[in-house]
Each structure stands twice: as structure tokens, then as C-alpha cells.
Write a protein that holds these residues in place. Structure first.
Motif, short mmCIF file in Angstrom:
data_model
loop_
_atom_site.label_atom_id
_atom_site.label_comp_id
_atom_site.label_asym_id
_atom_site.label_seq_id
_atom_site.Cartn_x
_atom_site.Cartn_y
_atom_site.Cartn_z
N LYS A 191 0.80 -1.23 0.00
CA LYS A 191 0.00 0.00 0.00
C LYS A 191 0.83 1.28 0.00
CE LYS A 191 -3.99 -2.16 2.22
NZ LYS A 191 -4.97 -2.10 3.33
N GLN A 192 2.15 1.15 0.20
CA GLN A 192 3.02 2.33 0.21
C GLN A 192 4.22 2.06 -0.70
OE1 GLN A 192 2.64 5.33 1.73
NE2 GLN A 192 0.62 4.75 2.50
N GLU A 232 -6.40 -10.11 2.22
CA GLU A 232 -5.58 -8.90 2.15
C GLU A 232 -4.11 -9.17 2.42
OE1 GLU A 232 -6.46 -5.82 1.14
OE2 GLU A 232 -8.30 -6.84 0.59
N GLY A 278 -0.46 -2.10 6.27
CA GLY A 278 -1.45 -1.09 6.63
C GLY A 278 -1.38 0.13 5.72
N ASP A 279 -2.41 0.98 5.77
CA ASP A 279 -2.50 2.15 4.90
C ASP A 279 -1.40 3.16 5.14
OD1 ASP A 279 -4.77 1.26 3.56
OD2 ASP A 279 -6.12 2.04 5.12
N CYS A 280 -0.91 3.27 6.35
CA CYS A 280 0.09 4.29 6.68
C CYS A 280 1.52 3.74 6.67
CB CYS A 280 -0.22 4.90 8.06
SG CYS A 280 -1.82 5.75 8.12
#
Length: 289
Positions: A191-192, A232, A278-280
Motif C-alpha cells: 500500500k506504500q 488482504e 497497513g494504509d500508513c
């Protein structure tokens, strides 16, 4: 299949060879040390020829490939196949049993959870499907199989240090980095961009990662239901064999979490982890088994 080859002898102690080619709808990259340029170029050509041969054998979308012919005829009659394809089918059936059916090269589920979709005759090297709509797809098997074959080719040529990367999901290492105790390989954060979720250290070993593809698509199917798996987490498997790592990572991603530990326990010397990004930029890693 055109390949790219580069060579550098700036450091005469460790001359470096680099090969890149497209195969099996993916990109294979190999970096190795310790060979003269003419030797390395010859090896690169032989690797390309080997990959071409495997692609001709295992590509079910090519009408003339042995696998495509098998898919067309084996529901109606026994079909004789070559040694490599027969061996691949034997190994695939062993993996199907060892993974509780969560690795299965057959796209049909009509034969039931605990039944094989095809029958092999070792005497005649022939195959017969056990249901009319069976189709075999070696896509989840072929990259690991190819890495095993190519790694052996390098070893037989005297190469002691090499890193082989097939599609950034199946990776195999010979020896160590010339200036380290291992080859360091990063698992990308999902995600990053630019963040490494986990570093894997390879020495005469392999790894495979399964999950959503680089486009974010869920492409792995649960063989028991025929439905795409929308988990996920990534599944990372590390161990000696690139083929076993690829098969296990695929099977573990397809399997429910409650069954993953039991599957891993069937394969001594292999380590598996669930990686949740995770998103962050956060990362949660859980060992399986």
C-alpha cells in the motif's frame, strides 16, 4: 524470446553477468558472478533456449503445446506426453495431496475435494481426465519449476553466486552476495510505494510471495470452490526449493487461516508468514506454524 545481456569486469575479482528475458508472461532476471564474458554469454543463450522449451511445453494458450493438446483430447482418450510434462503432472498431484487440495492445477472442481482430476499411466506416460470439463493450468507451478531447472544449469556451469528473480514473486539464490553473508531481498509493501515490508536473507535457498498481483487484482482461486480468494495479507514462504516455495505460497493463500499451519507442517525446512500491510506504511507479520 529476445534477451538482454550485460557484463562488467570492472572488479576483476567478481566479474558480473546480468540476463533479462520475458517468459511465461513474466520477467526473469539473473545476476551472477565468476565467469568470463564468453562463458557467460553462452550460458545466457542456453538459459533462453531452456526457457523457450519450457514455455512451448507448458503454455496452455498455445494450440500446439503439449499441454494444450492434452486439455483438448484427454477427456475422451489417453494422451501420451513427454517426460517433462509427465513429471510436472506427477509433482502437481503430490503437491495437491500435500496441501489438502489447496494447490491444484485443474480448473474443474467436478471431481470433488478429495479426488484427482486426472489419471497418470507411468508405463505409457499417458494421461486421462476423470471428468469432461477438466482443464489443466501450470501457471502456479511453472515459475518455480523453471527456477529449479535454471539454478541447476548455473551450478553445473560452476556458478557459485547468483540471484534469480522471476516476476518479483519467486526468487532463488545460489551461495551468497560477493560482499555479504547472504542475498538481501525485499518484499514490497502493498500500500506504500518504496517501502519494504520485510527483508528476506537468502543463501542457497529460495522464497515465494503470493497475494494480489501488481495491479491489485485477486488472481488466486480456491480450488475447492472455484472462487477468487480476496485475502488482504501476503503469504511469504522461504526454504530450499523454489518450486516448493511457489506451490506452498499459492496453497497457503488459497487455504483458510485455520488450515494453514497443518499444511506447512507437511513440509520440513520451510518457513511461512502472513504479511499484512497497513494504509500508513505499517506492517504486521505473523509466523504460520
Amino acid at each position: 524470446m529476445a534477451f538482454e545481456f550485460e557484463y562488467s569486469a570492472k572488479n576483476p575479482s567478481y566479474p558480473v553477468s546480468y540476463l533479462k528475458l520475458r517468459a511465461m508472461h513474466s520477467r526473469l532476471e539473473i545476476i551472477w558472478t565468476g565467469q568470463a564474458e564468453n562463458q557467460a554469454q553462452g550460458l545466457a543463450q542456453r538459459v533462453e533456449q531452456e526457457m523457450l522449451a519450457m514455455e512451448r511445453e507448458f503454455n496452455r494458450f498455445s494450440e500446439k503445446s503439449p499441454l494444450a493438446v492434452l486439455n483438448l483430447k484427454a477427456a475422451k482418450e489417453d494422451v501420451s506426453v513427454g517426460e517433462d510434462l509427465f513429471m510436472a503432472l506427477e509433482l502437481s498431484e503430490a503437491f495437491r495431496r500435500g496441501t489438502r487440495g489447496y494447490f491444484d492445477i485443474a480448473t474443474s472442481t467436478s471431481c470433488g475435494k478429495d479426488m484427482v482430476s486426472y489419471t497418470l499411466n507411468p508405463k505409457s506416460h499417458s494421461v486421462r481426465f476423470n471428468a469432461p470439463e477438466v482443464t489443466l493450468d501450470l501457471g502456479g507451478f511453472a515459475k518455480g519449476f523453471a527456477l529449479e531447472r535454471v539454478s541447476r544449469m548455473l551450478s553445473e556451469e560452476g556458478v557459485e553466486r547468483a540471484l534469480l528473480n522471476f516476476g518479483s514473486s519467486s526468487i532463488s539464490a545460489l551461495g551468497t552476495h560477493p560482499y555479504g553473508e547472504w542475498w538481501a531481498v525485499g518484499v514490497d509493501h502493498t500500500k506504500q510505494h518504496g517501502i519494504v515490508a520485510k527483508e528476506v536473507r537468502l543463501k542457497d535457498s529460495a522464497m515465494s510471495v503470493s497475494g494480489r498481483n501488481y495491479k491489485g487484482e485477486y488472481h488466486i482461486v480456491n480450488p475447492h470452490t472455484g472462487a477468487s480468494v480476496a485475502a488482504e495479507e501476503l503469504i511469504l514462504v522461504e526454504g530450499r526449493s523454489a518450486l516448493v516455495c511457489e506451490v506452498l505460497s499459492t496453497a497457503l493463500y488459497a487455504a483458510p487461516k485455520t488450515e494453514r499451519e497443518a499444511i506447512v507442517s507437511q513440509y520440513d525446512g520451510y518457513r511461512a508468514s502472513e504479511i499484512l500491510c497497513g494504509d500508513c506504511g505499517s506492517v504486521s507479520i505473523r509466523k504460520i506454524g
